[in-house]
Design an enzyme around this catalytic site. Structure first.
Site, PDB file in Angstrom:
ATOM      1  N   ASN A 138      -0.134  -7.149   8.621  1.00  0.00           N
ATOM      2  CA  ASN A 138       0.960  -6.537   9.392  1.00  0.00           C
ATOM      3  C   ASN A 138       0.430  -5.631  10.505  1.00  0.00           C
ATOM      4  O   ASN A 138       1.184  -4.855  11.084  1.00  0.00           O
ATOM      5  CB  ASN A 138       1.891  -5.749   8.455  1.00  0.00           C
ATOM      6  CG  ASN A 138       1.180  -4.592   7.759  1.00  0.00           C
ATOM      7  OD1 ASN A 138      -0.007  -4.355   7.976  1.00  0.00           O
ATOM      8  ND2 ASN A 138       1.900  -3.863   6.926  1.00  0.00           N
ATOM      9  N   HIS A 140      -1.798  -3.217  10.174  1.00  0.00           N
ATOM     10  CA  HIS A 140      -2.167  -1.844   9.811  1.00  0.00           C
ATOM     11  C   HIS A 140      -3.673  -1.613   9.952  1.00  0.00           C
ATOM     12  O   HIS A 140      -4.475  -2.535   9.846  1.00  0.00           O
ATOM     13  CB  HIS A 140      -1.647  -1.448   8.412  1.00  0.00           C
ATOM     14  CG  HIS A 140      -2.349  -2.048   7.237  1.00  0.00           C
ATOM     15  ND1 HIS A 140      -1.721  -2.257   6.018  1.00  0.00           N
ATOM     16  CD2 HIS A 140      -3.631  -2.474   7.047  1.00  0.00           C
ATOM     17  CE1 HIS A 140      -2.581  -2.770   5.162  1.00  0.00           C
ATOM     18  NE2 HIS A 140      -3.747  -2.912   5.754  1.00  0.00           N
ATOM     19  N   GLU A 145       0.804   2.025   8.348  1.00  0.00           N
ATOM     20  CA  GLU A 145       1.686   0.865   8.395  1.00  0.00           C
ATOM     21  C   GLU A 145       2.459   0.854   9.724  1.00  0.00           C
ATOM     22  O   GLU A 145       2.471   1.867  10.438  1.00  0.00           O
ATOM     23  CB  GLU A 145       2.653   0.924   7.209  1.00  0.00           C
ATOM     24  CG  GLU A 145       1.959   0.964   5.838  1.00  0.00           C
ATOM     25  CD  GLU A 145       1.423  -0.390   5.363  1.00  0.00           C
ATOM     26  OE1 GLU A 145       1.006  -1.211   6.201  1.00  0.00           O
ATOM     27  OE2 GLU A 145       1.403  -0.605   4.135  1.00  0.00           O
TER      28      GLU A 145
HETATM   29  C1  F6R Z   1      -9.102  -0.425   3.600  1.00  0.00           C
HETATM   30  C2  F6R Z   1      -8.065  -0.325   4.614  1.00  0.00           C
HETATM   31  C3  F6R Z   1      -7.213  -1.481   5.017  1.00  0.00           C
HETATM   32  C4  F6R Z   1      -7.933  -2.829   5.015  1.00  0.00           C
HETATM   33  C5  F6R Z   1      -6.984  -3.946   5.405  1.00  0.00           C
HETATM   34  C6  F6R Z   1      -7.661  -5.292   5.306  1.00  0.00           C
HETATM   35  O1  F6R Z   1      -9.773   0.801   3.444  1.00  0.00           O
HETATM   36  O2  F6R Z   1      -7.879   0.720   5.116  1.00  0.00           O
HETATM   37  O3  F6R Z   1      -6.682  -1.236   6.299  1.00  0.00           O
HETATM   38  O4  F6R Z   1      -9.012  -2.772   5.901  1.00  0.00           O
HETATM   39  O5  F6R Z   1      -5.860  -3.930   4.571  1.00  0.00           O
HETATM   40  O6  F6R Z   1      -7.969  -5.543   3.973  1.00  0.00           O
HETATM   41  P1  F6R Z   1      -8.805  -6.830   3.533  1.00  0.00           P
HETATM   42  O7  F6R Z   1     -10.180  -6.659   4.042  1.00  0.00           O
HETATM   43  O8  F6R Z   1      -8.754  -6.778   2.020  1.00  0.00           O
HETATM   44  O9  F6R Z   1      -8.105  -7.999   4.113  1.00  0.00           O
END
Ligand code: F6R
Length: 243
Positions: A138, A140, A145
């Site tokens: 999304n 973030h 968010e």
């Molecule tokens: C983790 C964080 C999140 C992740 C994001 C991607 O500390 O802050 O923003 O970087 O959700 O997560 P993955 O790598 O699991 O797809």
């Protein structure tokens, strides 16, 4: 608006190797670097590569301090899906970073005070030299968010259903992520001197496209990075939409 530099690789493993080399070079150039660290699936292979580089020698984290982006609220200490446990398992226990030098946001007691203390601790180090970021489907960054103000700082946030769904596989069978977390703000992230954002896989293509090919918008927190002068995006061809 600034256009980030894209470094695109054929495979996820090639991305991981290049990002680990980037981190290692930053620490070799500045042994007392302050690193902003991320968790998530994307960073597991990156930290594995970084540990391999550390074991080859010539790389030390003895003077480094690190600040993680985020942590869940309400998990018992030592919970396997906490970001503290993730960092201990995937990085901290395997390098020479001193025990008190790997910081995560405080999620116990007076959390709002802990958020202010976290910002102060980063500032006391002179800010973050290299901030690592993944990206949510999304858009973030950290747990900022959609709708997160671009000048936000470390604070308590509600996680969206899509983030809870995306992270449920990190939890033991039958458990789901807590509804709240503490995250560095978009503004905190923007103060870093250099930012490396990593996106791997086709499920990140839409978010990556929205982040960097359209005008900055609160709907896509990662699009705030357009306004940062030094962002490098490491990604695979799948995250570039196969291009
Ligand atoms: C983790 C964080 C999140 C992740 C994001 C991607 O500390 O802050 O923003 O970087 O959700 O997560 P993955 O790598 O699991 O797809």
């Amino acid at each position: 608006m600034n256009t980030p530099e894209f470094r695109v690789f054929g495979t996820a493993q090639a991305v991981a190797s290049a990002v680990a080399q980037h981190i290692a070079a930053a620490v070799q150039a500045n042994p007392a670097a302050t690193l902003g660290l991320a968790t998530g699936k994307t960073f597991i292979s990156i930290y594995a590569e970084l540990i391999a580089l550390y074991r080859q020698g010539g790389l030390s984290f003895a003077e480094v301090e690190s600040f993680n982006l985020d942590e869940y609220i309400g998990l018992p200490a030592g919970h396997p899906a906490s970001f503290r446990s993730y960092m201990e398992e995937h990085l901290f226990s395997q390098i020479d970073l001193p025990a008190n030098s790997g910081h995560l946001p405080g999620v116990e007691g007076d959390i709002e005070q802990a958020c202010r203390d976290y910002e102060a601790a980063i500032a006391a180090r002179g800010g973050i030299d290299l901030q690592l970021l993944g990206i949510g489907q999304n858009g973030h960054i950290g747990f900022n968010e959609p709708g997160s103000p671009f000048d936000s700082h470390t604070r308590i946030v509600d996680l969206t259903p899509s983030t809870i769904a995306a992270n449920t596989s990190d939890f033991p069978e039958g458990e789901v992520p807590p509804p709240q977390a503490v995250t560095m703000g978009v503004g905190t992230i923007m103060q870093a001197k250099e930012i490396v954002l990593v996106a791997i896989g086709a499920n990140k293509a839409e978010a990556l496209d929205k982040a960097f090919r359209a005008e900055p918008s609160l709907d896509c927190p990662a699009s705030a990075l357009h306004n940062h002068p030094h962002v490098i995006v490491y990604c695979d061809q799948a995250a570039m939409g196969g291009k």
